[in-house]
Design a protein around this motif. Structure first.
Motif, PDB file in Angstrom:
ATOM      1  N   THR A  38      17.679  37.541 -13.778  1.00  0.00           N
ATOM      2  CA  THR A  38      18.736  36.952 -12.954  1.00  0.00           C
ATOM      3  C   THR A  38      19.003  37.799 -11.726  1.00  0.00           C
ATOM      4  O   THR A  38      19.145  37.283 -10.602  1.00  0.00           O
ATOM      5  N   ALA A  39      19.083  39.123 -11.910  1.00  0.00           N
ATOM      6  CA  ALA A  39      19.327  40.021 -10.776  1.00  0.00           C
ATOM      7  C   ALA A  39      18.204  39.910  -9.754  1.00  0.00           C
ATOM      8  O   ALA A  39      18.457  39.824  -8.541  1.00  0.00           O
ATOM      9  N   TYR A  40      16.966  39.907 -10.228  1.00  0.00           N
ATOM     10  CA  TYR A  40      15.843  39.777  -9.301  1.00  0.00           C
ATOM     11  C   TYR A  40      15.856  38.433  -8.590  1.00  0.00           C
ATOM     12  O   TYR A  40      15.502  38.339  -7.403  1.00  0.00           O
ATOM     13  N   GLY A  41      16.259  37.388  -9.293  1.00  0.00           N
ATOM     14  CA  GLY A  41      16.346  36.083  -8.642  1.00  0.00           C
ATOM     15  C   GLY A  41      17.288  36.110  -7.446  1.00  0.00           C
ATOM     16  O   GLY A  41      16.992  35.556  -6.377  1.00  0.00           O
ATOM     17  N   ALA A  82      16.076  35.779  -3.482  1.00  0.00           N
ATOM     18  CA  ALA A  82      16.663  34.710  -2.657  1.00  0.00           C
ATOM     19  C   ALA A  82      17.311  35.301  -1.412  1.00  0.00           C
ATOM     20  O   ALA A  82      17.190  34.752  -0.303  1.00  0.00           O
ATOM     21  N   GLY A  83      17.994  36.433  -1.578  1.00  0.00           N
ATOM     22  CA  GLY A  83      18.607  37.090  -0.430  1.00  0.00           C
ATOM     23  C   GLY A  83      17.572  37.579   0.562  1.00  0.00           C
ATOM     24  O   GLY A  83      17.753  37.471   1.783  1.00  0.00           O
ATOM     25  N   ALA A  84      16.468  38.113   0.049  1.00  0.00           N
ATOM     26  CA  ALA A  84      15.412  38.584   0.935  1.00  0.00           C
ATOM     27  C   ALA A  84      14.795  37.431   1.722  1.00  0.00           C
ATOM     28  O   ALA A  84      14.491  37.567   2.913  1.00  0.00           O
ATOM     29  N   GLU A  85      14.609  36.291   1.065  1.00  0.00           N
ATOM     30  CA  GLU A  85      14.087  35.120   1.777  1.00  0.00           C
ATOM     31  C   GLU A  85      15.041  34.685   2.883  1.00  0.00           C
ATOM     32  O   GLU A  85      14.609  34.295   3.974  1.00  0.00           O
ATOM     33  N   ARG A  86      16.342  34.773   2.623  1.00  0.00           N
ATOM     34  CA  ARG A  86      17.327  34.430   3.647  1.00  0.00           C
ATOM     35  C   ARG A  86      17.225  35.400   4.830  1.00  0.00           C
ATOM     36  O   ARG A  86      17.283  34.988   5.993  1.00  0.00           O
ATOM     37  N   LEU A  87      17.054  36.683   4.514  1.00  0.00           N
ATOM     38  CA  LEU A  87      16.922  37.686   5.567  1.00  0.00           C
ATOM     39  C   LEU A  87      15.652  37.473   6.381  1.00  0.00           C
ATOM     40  O   LEU A  87      15.679  37.525   7.621  1.00  0.00           O
ATOM     41  N   VAL A  88      14.546  37.229   5.702  1.00  0.00           N
ATOM     42  CA  VAL A  88      13.279  36.986   6.404  1.00  0.00           C
ATOM     43  C   VAL A  88      13.403  35.768   7.322  1.00  0.00           C
ATOM     44  O   VAL A  88      12.974  35.806   8.489  1.00  0.00           O
ATOM     45  N   ALA A  89      13.999  34.700   6.812  1.00  0.00           N
ATOM     46  CA  ALA A  89      14.162  33.490   7.631  1.00  0.00           C
ATOM     47  C   ALA A  89      15.038  33.771   8.847  1.00  0.00           C
ATOM     48  O   ALA A  89      14.747  33.310   9.961  1.00  0.00           O
TER      49      ALA A  89
END
Length: 452
Positions: A342-345, A349-356
């Motif tokens: 769950t923590a990794y999920g 997701a946060g990293a994908e938001r940052l990359v975008a």
């Protein structure tokens, strides 16, 4: 495209330094006072490697934020350069450490937690047998020593631009294609180029040639290079690395101290790597100094044989602090309660938001930048396309521009790792914090564009 800014960046830096000094009077004063007793004004010289004119003196960290002595709040995307990857002050770790410290920090004896931690490590990472160390540097040094002991070979192979902690053997780089000791290796009197071979990352021909003499005990590698700017492996490179090392009778040591951001089992589990030795430090104990290294059953048997040749207690590998009770309590909490799917999920997701968000800035502002990431770790590279090896990265690494970005972010309440442009997302990093980081980078890109 952003033009040559060498004339104009000093003005931006001067303005940002003045702003920092004006807004951080207590940190500046504490750094001056500390300088009377600490070399450079801080307990560790890396604490001075930030872009600010003087170090920020932190008061506390909660979740993914830090408060300093001047009362300023920062969104923390450095997270201690990984030890606090799952957030500061995690309640599970805090409770485990508080309970253990009341009962003793270390006994040079195993504790009940040690038995549980060993099982958790084996289940999570796939290697059956483990040892503890105090830092990843210690773990890597142990792996190197054992590799030489079991193979009878003298040479260690690393990749140009690597970083494996304070391990002398890894401080060899390529300069104009030739191996040299890294200039930062102070006080080393031995010529390490005689026992360390170095090749470019992603260069299979160079790797195969370096292994050909049959004298390489081990390859020590990160699966993704993260310390000279993030450099991803080319498709098939890691699979070929494993095949070539096996053919050469060379052990493969995978250092996942940074790439543990990939997922619960690290990059190794996510991509099916098969190392002989797996090294993990920093995050595994939630900030309590600790590291672990695991080995295959086959390698463990070879280690036993080497130990029998010299007798017990003579290896000189390990310290009395390694595997202490406090570290084991912290690791037990991390592995069972904190480093969860769950923590990794949330992190991913946060990293994908940052990359975008960063890619949107690049698309809108048109600087020659790119974004590279592995799991929850994100790198903004001042080059497009991103380099494939350290030599390429060195050519595009603009130290003054990097310093300017870091100081710009700090003055706007955002911390990223002080080395190049590396950012780390935790499971408690809020979307609003990610958006503030992206907005600050956008402001910097705009300011740079105005200098054209």
């Amino acid at each position: 495209m952003i033009a040559d800014l060498t004339r104009l960046l000093p003005d931006l830096l001067a303005a940002e330094r003045a702003r920092f000094t004006a807004e951080h009077p207590r940190s500046v004063a504490m750094a001056k006072a500390a300088g009377a007793h600490w070399r450079g004004g801080a307990p560790m010289h890396w604490m001075n490697d930030w872009a600010s004119p003087s170090p920020i003196f932190a008061v506390q960290g909660v979740g993914a934020q830090i408060t300093d002595v001047d009362g300023k709040l920062y969104d923390d995307f450095c997270l201690g350069d990984t030890p606090s990857m799952f957030g500061h002050g995690d309640p599970s770790v805090a409770a485990a450490v508080a309970d253990q410290i009341k009962r003793g920090a270390g006994f040079m004896l195993p504790t009940p937690s040690a038995a549980i931690v060993g099982k958790l490590l084996s289940e999570r990472f796939g290697l059956p047998l483990w040892q503890a160390a105090t830092t990843a540097s210690d773990a890597n040094r142990a792996a190197i020593r054992w590799a030489r002991a079991v193979t009878g070979r003298p040479v260690i192979l690393v990749f140009d631009g690597c970083y494996h902690g304070m391990v002398d053997d890894a401080f060899v780089v390529l300069k104009d294609g030739a191996p040299v000791m890294k200039p930062g290796l102070l006080g080393q009197v031995q010529d390490l180029t005689t026992t360390t071979r170095v090749v470019p990352f992603n260069d299979l021909a160079a790797l195969e040639a370096a292994l050909a003499p049959g004298d390489v005990a081990a390859v020590l590698a990160e699966p993704v290079m993260t310390n000279c700017g993030m450099i991803l492996p080319e498709p098939g490179f890691l699979e070929a690395l494993r095949r070539l090392t096996r053919e050469a009778g060379t052990l493969l040591v995978i250092d996942e101290t940074h790439t543990i951001s990939t997922g619960p089992g690290g990059y190794t589990r996510a991509h099916g790597l098969e190392p002989d030795v797996f090294v993990l430090g920093k995050a595994v104990a939630g900030g309590v100094p600790a590291a672990v290294w695991g080995v295959t059953a086959e390698l463990s048997a070879r280690m036993d044989a080497a130990q029998q040749r010299i007798g017990p207690g003579q290896s000189g590998i390990g310290t009395t602090l390694s595997g202490n009770a406090l570290a084991m309590a912290a690791m037990r909490a991390m592995l069972s309660e904190v480093m969860t799917e769950t923590a990794y999920g949330k992190m991913l997701a946060g990293a994908e938001r940052l990359v975008a968000g960063l890619n949107a800035v690049i698309a809108a502002r048109k600087p020659p930048w790119s974004v590279v990431h592995v799991g929850a770790r994100v790198e903004l590279v001042f080059a497009d396309p991103p380099p494939k090896n350290a030599a390429q990265m060195r050519k595009v690494l603009d130290h003054e521009a990097v310093e300017a970005l870091h100081l710009w972010l700090m003055n706007r309440g955002v911390l990223i790792a002080p080395f190049h442009n590396m950012m780390l997302v935790s499971p408690v990093t809020e979307d609003a914090a990610i958006d503030r980081l992206v907005a600050a980078v956008d402001g910097f890109a705009a300011a740079m564009g105005e200098m054209e």
